[in-house]
Design an enzyme around this catalytic site. Structure first.
Site, PDB file in Angstrom:
ATOM      1  N   HIS A  50      -7.653  -5.744  -0.312  1.00 37.26           N
ATOM      2  CA  HIS A  50      -6.481  -4.944   0.049  1.00 37.26           C
ATOM      3  C   HIS A  50      -5.761  -5.642   1.196  1.00 37.26           C
ATOM      4  CE1 HIS A  50      -4.234  -1.217  -0.182  1.00 37.26           C
ATOM      5  NE2 HIS A  50      -4.281  -1.094   1.141  1.00 37.26           N
ATOM      6  N   SER A  55       0.829  -1.197   0.000  1.00 39.93           N
ATOM      7  CA  SER A  55       0.000   0.000   0.000  1.00 39.93           C
ATOM      8  C   SER A  55       0.877   1.267   0.000  1.00 39.93           C
ATOM      9  CB  SER A  55      -0.964  -0.041   1.187  1.00 39.93           C
ATOM     10  OG  SER A  55      -1.995   0.902   1.042  1.00 39.93           O
ATOM     11  N   ASP A  97      -9.568  -5.317  -4.627  1.00 35.27           N
ATOM     12  CA  ASP A  97      -9.040  -4.295  -3.715  1.00 35.27           C
ATOM     13  C   ASP A  97      -9.940  -3.060  -3.762  1.00 35.27           C
ATOM     14  OD1 ASP A  97      -7.550  -2.362  -2.337  1.00 35.27           O
ATOM     15  OD2 ASP A  97      -5.651  -3.221  -3.000  1.00 35.27           O
TER      16      ASP A  97
END
Length: 234
Positions: free
Chosen positions: A194, A114, A162
């Site tokens: 995610h 991320s 995601d």
């Protein structure tokens, strides 16, 4: 409050260290969140030093956690400046680790999840060759690059479902790098959100073990073309 400590996974004392992995967690995360990735890399590469630093800033949206840059009020216009401001400290950390273990930049891999993936991708844009490989899990570029890094192979790994960082960011980045003749692969895991999913971790290790860098592939064959890119995981 004391600064959180990073984690280190080092080989046995009598083992010559041949590789360096620097793992970067997501916004609001901690090094502990990347322990599964670190352990998988350690099992696959027993001669590697694996460092997992804590984000250099306290997370500004909760009492705990760390961040590389603030995500408050972030948008497409201000994101690149925030990343650029955070970059010098990360680059200094990576170079200090390379000096500590006597390793070359080509022996180094940056892996991020991320926000950590953003930092990893942008690090090799700001300093081409800082690392030989980048593993970008559930990430994106702060801004699509004007040129592709020449000395880095980039592996994009993303969940198809995601909802935080849409898979289109990875797909767009791969297509863009391909248009710039960059060295990039992409793997998309079906029914994954995610998260640092085990399927993506395993695929990343397979990429590291089997993917010959484009620059080496072309030099060996004397060809100016690219081998097949990524594939979709199911």
């Amino acid at each position: 409050m004391s600064e959180p400590e990073g984690l280190e996974f080092l080989p046995e004392a009598d083992t010559d260290i041949k590789l360096l992995f620097v793992l970067l967690h997501g916004v609001g995360g901690t090094p502990q969140h990347l322990v599964p990735l670190a352990e998988a890399l350690r099992a696959a590469f027993p001669a590697a030093a694996i460092l997992v630093p804590a984000g250099f800033e306290p997370y500004d949206s909760a009492p705990s956690g760390r961040q590389w840059f603030s995500a408050r009020g972030i948008d497409e216009d201000n994101r690149p400046a925030r990343v650029a401001q955070a970059m010098p400290a990360l680059v200094e950390y990576v170079r200090a680790a390379q000096a500590r273990f006597g390793l070359l930049q080509s022996d180094t891999a940056l892996a991020g999840f991320s926000q950590g993936a953003i930092m990893a991708l942008e690090a090799v844009q700001a300093h081409d060759g800082l690392a030989g490989r980048v593993l970008a899990f559930s990430g994106r570029y702060a801004r699509l690059p004007k040129v592709a890094p020449h000395y880095t192979t980039i592996h994009l790994l993303h969940g198809a479902d995601d909802a935080v960082m849409n898979v289109s960011y990875a797909q767009t980045a791969q297509a863009w790098l391909d248009s710039l003749h960059g060295d990039c692969t992409i793997d998309v895991a079906s029914k994954v959100g995610h998260e640092l999913h085990p399927a993506l971790v395993q695929r990343a290790i397979e990429r590291l073990q089997t993917c010959v860098p484009l620059r080496s592939w072309e030099a060996a064959l004397g060809l100016n073309q690219t081998p097949p890119s990524g594939e979709t995981l199911h």
